[in-house]
Design an enzyme around this catalytic site. Sequence first.
Site, PDB file in Angstrom:
ATOM      1  N   ASP A   1      50.207  -5.106  22.460  1.00 28.32           N
ATOM      2  CA  ASP A   1      49.576  -3.797  22.617  1.00 28.32           C
ATOM      3  C   ASP A   1      48.152  -3.851  22.053  1.00 28.32           C
ATOM      4  OD1 ASP A   1      50.854  -0.658  22.982  1.00 28.32           O
ATOM      5  OD2 ASP A   1      48.890  -0.882  22.024  1.00 28.32           O
ATOM      6  N   ILE A   2      47.226  -3.233  22.761  1.00 22.63           N
ATOM      7  CA  ILE A   2      45.811  -3.260  22.363  1.00 22.63           C
ATOM      8  C   ILE A   2      45.569  -2.409  21.103  1.00 22.63           C
ATOM      9  CG2 ILE A   2      44.921  -1.257  23.669  1.00 22.63           C
ATOM     10  CD1 ILE A   2      42.768  -3.200  24.784  1.00 22.63           C
TER      11      ILE A   2
ATOM     12  N   ASN B   1      58.533   5.653  26.422  1.00 25.30           N
ATOM     13  CA  ASN B   1      58.102   7.035  26.561  1.00 25.30           C
ATOM     14  C   ASN B   1      58.076   7.385  28.042  1.00 25.30           C
ATOM     15  OD1 ASN B   1      57.572   7.190  23.749  1.00 25.30           O
ATOM     16  ND2 ASN B   1      55.625   6.147  24.069  1.00 25.30           N
TER      17      ASN B   1
ATOM     18  N   GLU C   1      51.492   7.580  28.210  1.00 22.27           N
ATOM     19  CA  GLU C   1      50.067   7.542  28.588  1.00 22.27           C
ATOM     20  C   GLU C   1      49.837   6.721  29.842  1.00 22.27           C
ATOM     21  OE1 GLU C   1      47.928   6.028  25.227  1.00 22.27           O
ATOM     22  OE2 GLU C   1      48.527   7.714  23.969  1.00 22.27           O
ATOM     23  N   VAL C   2      50.537   5.607  29.952  1.00 22.06           N
ATOM     24  CA  VAL C   2      50.324   4.716  31.104  1.00 22.06           C
ATOM     25  C   VAL C   2      51.517   4.861  32.058  1.00 22.06           C
ATOM     26  CG1 VAL C   2      49.933   2.351  31.855  1.00 22.06           C
ATOM     27  CG2 VAL C   2      49.021   3.112  29.646  1.00 22.06           C
TER      28      VAL C   2
ATOM     29  N   HIS D   1      57.267   0.903  30.784  1.00 20.29           N
ATOM     30  CA  HIS D   1      57.090  -0.160  29.792  1.00 20.29           C
ATOM     31  C   HIS D   1      57.973   0.097  28.590  1.00 20.29           C
ATOM     32  CE1 HIS D   1      54.029   2.968  29.207  1.00 20.29           C
ATOM     33  NE2 HIS D   1      54.134   2.742  27.907  1.00 20.29           N
TER      34      HIS D   1
ATOM     35  N   HIS E   1      58.174  -0.631  24.516  1.00 22.04           N
ATOM     36  CA  HIS E   1      57.467  -1.042  23.306  1.00 22.04           C
ATOM     37  C   HIS E   1      58.465  -1.811  22.434  1.00 22.04           C
ATOM     38  CE1 HIS E   1      54.049   1.989  23.639  1.00 22.04           C
ATOM     39  NE2 HIS E   1      54.945   2.546  24.439  1.00 22.04           N
TER      40      HIS E   1
END
Length: 117
Positions: free
Chosen positions: A33-34, A91, A99-100, A104, A106
Amino acid sequence: MTYDKNNIFAKILRKEIPCDKVYEDEFSLFFNDINPQAKMHVLGIPKFPCKNFSDFINKADHNTISSFFKSVQFVIIKLKIEESGYRLITNSGEDGGQEVPHFHIHILAEEKIGSLR
Ligand code: AMP
């Protein structure tokens, strides 16, 4: 809402933007993760275009679903966090704080992750 082909993870999958890759196979890609929320914060995405968990389960075939989750476990072993522990989060949608808009997972680890409440 249809799948947004220009979301940031779709661009990563098309190699239009780089990622810090942890693992990749036919069905999935894992990268750091960025903006990490723990000492270890890896994201896992299926290559199948899907908005969120429910979209993935509703649209992908059994082999794609099974392969993705097997890869999550493979990465947990590869990162050596099976014994020490980890938290998996996904999420979904506005209330889930997504958000994206590409499904995905995490993977948070390498420190005690705080209580959810
Ligand atoms: P979510 O809120 O569940 O949609 O999580 C999106 C996650 O993607 C956040 O933790 C971001 O820090 C992460 N993120 C956004 N852009 C990138 C990127 N280019 N490379 C890696 N992680 C990213």
